[in-house]
Design a protein around this motif. Sequence first.
Motif, PDB file in Angstrom:
ATOM      1  N   LEU A  28       0.622  -0.881  -0.429  1.00 21.20           N
ATOM      2  CA  LEU A  28      -0.352   0.027   0.015  1.00 21.20           C
ATOM      3  C   LEU A  28       0.463   1.356  -0.031  1.00 21.20           C
ATOM      4  O   LEU A  28       0.416   2.329  -0.897  1.00 21.20           O
ATOM      5  CB  LEU A  28      -0.665  -0.288   1.555  1.00 21.20           C
ATOM      6  N   ALA A  29       1.872   1.092   0.774  1.00 21.02           N
ATOM      7  CA  ALA A  29       2.596   2.590   1.024  1.00 21.02           C
ATOM      8  C   ALA A  29       3.733   2.839  -0.657  1.00 21.02           C
ATOM      9  O   ALA A  29       3.601   3.518  -0.463  1.00 21.02           O
ATOM     10  CB  ALA A  29       4.097   2.653   1.985  1.00 21.02           C
ATOM     11  N   LEU A  30       3.899   1.332  -1.400  1.00 19.90           N
ATOM     12  CA  LEU A  30       3.860   1.433  -2.473  1.00 19.90           C
ATOM     13  C   LEU A  30       3.056   2.621  -3.347  1.00 19.90           C
ATOM     14  O   LEU A  30       3.524   3.278  -4.459  1.00 19.90           O
ATOM     15  CB  LEU A  30       5.245   0.221  -3.375  1.00 19.90           C
ATOM     16  N   TRP A  31       2.300   1.514  -3.741  1.00 18.84           N
ATOM     17  CA  TRP A  31       1.275   2.218  -4.948  1.00 18.84           C
ATOM     18  C   TRP A  31       0.749   3.509  -3.799  1.00 18.84           C
ATOM     19  O   TRP A  31       0.506   4.611  -4.983  1.00 18.84           O
ATOM     20  CB  TRP A  31       0.367   1.767  -4.544  1.00 18.84           C
ATOM     21  N   TYR A  32       0.210   3.642  -3.189  1.00 19.11           N
ATOM     22  CA  TYR A  32      -0.172   5.220  -2.157  1.00 19.11           C
ATOM     23  C   TYR A  32       0.030   6.547  -1.610  1.00 19.11           C
ATOM     24  O   TYR A  32       0.651   6.947  -1.660  1.00 19.11           O
ATOM     25  CB  TYR A  32      -1.886   5.149  -1.122  1.00 19.11           C
ATOM     26  N   GLY A  33       1.821   5.515  -1.204  1.00 16.54           N
ATOM     27  CA  GLY A  33       2.566   7.010   0.064  1.00 16.54           C
ATOM     28  C   GLY A  33       2.471   8.083  -1.664  1.00 16.54           C
ATOM     29  O   GLY A  33       3.224   8.901  -0.778  1.00 16.54           O
ATOM     30  N   PRO A  34       3.589   8.007  -2.470  1.00 13.90           N
ATOM     31  CA  PRO A  34       3.451   9.578  -3.057  1.00 13.90           C
ATOM     32  C   PRO A  34       2.495  10.398  -3.119  1.00 13.90           C
ATOM     33  O   PRO A  34       2.535  11.243  -3.369  1.00 13.90           O
ATOM     34  CB  PRO A  34       3.734   8.542  -4.491  1.00 13.90           C
ATOM     35  N   VAL A  66       0.057  10.257  -1.197  1.00  9.43           N
ATOM     36  CA  VAL A  66      -0.131  10.541   0.467  1.00  9.43           C
ATOM     37  C   VAL A  66       1.259  11.971   1.028  1.00  9.43           C
ATOM     38  O   VAL A  66       0.671  13.215   1.747  1.00  9.43           O
ATOM     39  CB  VAL A  66       0.282  10.051   0.956  1.00  9.43           C
ATOM     40  N   LEU A  67       2.131  11.841   0.499  1.00 10.89           N
ATOM     41  CA  LEU A  67       2.892  12.440   0.481  1.00 10.89           C
ATOM     42  C   LEU A  67       2.851  14.116  -0.317  1.00 10.89           C
ATOM     43  O   LEU A  67       3.328  14.923   0.111  1.00 10.89           O
ATOM     44  CB  LEU A  67       5.150  12.140   0.740  1.00 10.89           C
ATOM     45  N   LEU A  68       2.414  13.897  -1.951  1.00  7.83           N
ATOM     46  CA  LEU A  68       2.220  15.081  -2.165  1.00  7.83           C
ATOM     47  C   LEU A  68       0.781  15.984  -1.129  1.00  7.83           C
ATOM     48  O   LEU A  68       0.804  16.799  -0.874  1.00  7.83           O
ATOM     49  CB  LEU A  68       1.460  14.379  -3.554  1.00  7.83           C
ATOM     50  N   ALA A  69       0.106  15.132  -0.694  1.00  9.61           N
ATOM     51  CA  ALA A  69      -1.268  16.253  -0.313  1.00  9.61           C
ATOM     52  C   ALA A  69      -1.038  16.699   1.527  1.00  9.61           C
ATOM     53  O   ALA A  69      -1.056  17.635   1.105  1.00  9.61           O
ATOM     54  CB  ALA A  69      -2.062  14.669   0.105  1.00  9.61           C
ATOM     55  N   ILE A  70       0.465  15.883   2.129  1.00  5.95           N
ATOM     56  CA  ILE A  70       1.110  16.275   3.349  1.00  5.95           C
ATOM     57  C   ILE A  70       1.697  17.430   3.330  1.00  5.95           C
ATOM     58  O   ILE A  70       1.049  18.389   3.607  1.00  5.95           O
ATOM     59  CB  ILE A  70       1.694  15.017   4.071  1.00  5.95           C
ATOM     60  N   GLY A  71       2.219  17.266   1.927  1.00  5.51           N
ATOM     61  CA  GLY A  71       3.567  18.889   1.053  1.00  5.51           C
ATOM     62  C   GLY A  71       2.021  20.038   1.173  1.00  5.51           C
ATOM     63  O   GLY A  71       2.459  21.241   1.126  1.00  5.51           O
ATOM     64  N   ALA A  72       0.606  19.697   0.428  1.00  5.74           N
ATOM     65  CA  ALA A  72       0.109  20.639  -0.145  1.00  5.74           C
ATOM     66  C   ALA A  72      -0.681  21.501   1.275  1.00  5.74           C
ATOM     67  O   ALA A  72      -0.227  22.432   1.317  1.00  5.74           O
ATOM     68  CB  ALA A  72      -1.057  20.394  -1.257  1.00  5.74           C
ATOM     69  N   VAL A  73      -1.037  20.209   1.882  1.00 14.84           N
ATOM     70  CA  VAL A  73      -1.382  21.001   3.282  1.00 14.84           C
ATOM     71  C   VAL A  73      -0.851  21.753   4.306  1.00 14.84           C
ATOM     72  O   VAL A  73      -0.764  22.744   4.527  1.00 14.84           O
ATOM     73  CB  VAL A  73      -2.109  19.704   3.732  1.00 14.84           C
TER      74      VAL A  73
END
Length: 166
Positions: free
Chosen positions: A102-108, A110-117
């Motif tokens: 899951l982290a491999l598929w959705y990690g990027p 999630v990190l992009l969303a956290i950076g935008a927030v």
Amino acid sequence: MRQLLIMLLLWLPLSAQAAIDSFEFRDDEARERFQHLTAELRCPKCQNQNIADSNSPIAQDLRTEIHRMVQQGDSDQDIIDFMVARYGEFVLYRPRVTAQTLALWYGPFVLLAIGAVVVLVMTRRRKRAGSSDGAGNGPADVLDPSQGLSAAERHRLDELLKQDKK
């Protein structure tokens, strides 16, 4: 000397032979399945090369095994499951979506969303801090050293600046 050069030129092409697999298939569909599977599965030894392109001994063995399984009539999923059971998820260029991946598929994402927030929160805080001071939003207001000083502190600053001019 000339004969040696001719012998060398004739010998070099013969020594650089590549092993080419020749498999017989019962029909074109089986050949296409074989080609698709060998292109989709990664060679366990070669890190970033598929089984079809690799010349390693293990890739040759895997091509033979895939050919045998295709000829037996095994489905693509059965062949892939066999390879994954034998060599792990590493042999898949596109890993399956499981709890471990899951982290491999959705990690990027999630990190992009956290950076935008984080960027959004920081810009809002700066806007609020600039408007709550009662000062303007221009760059000159931010660089003003007397901003936020009490009357006594401003007076002391003026005296120090006058002493510097002397």
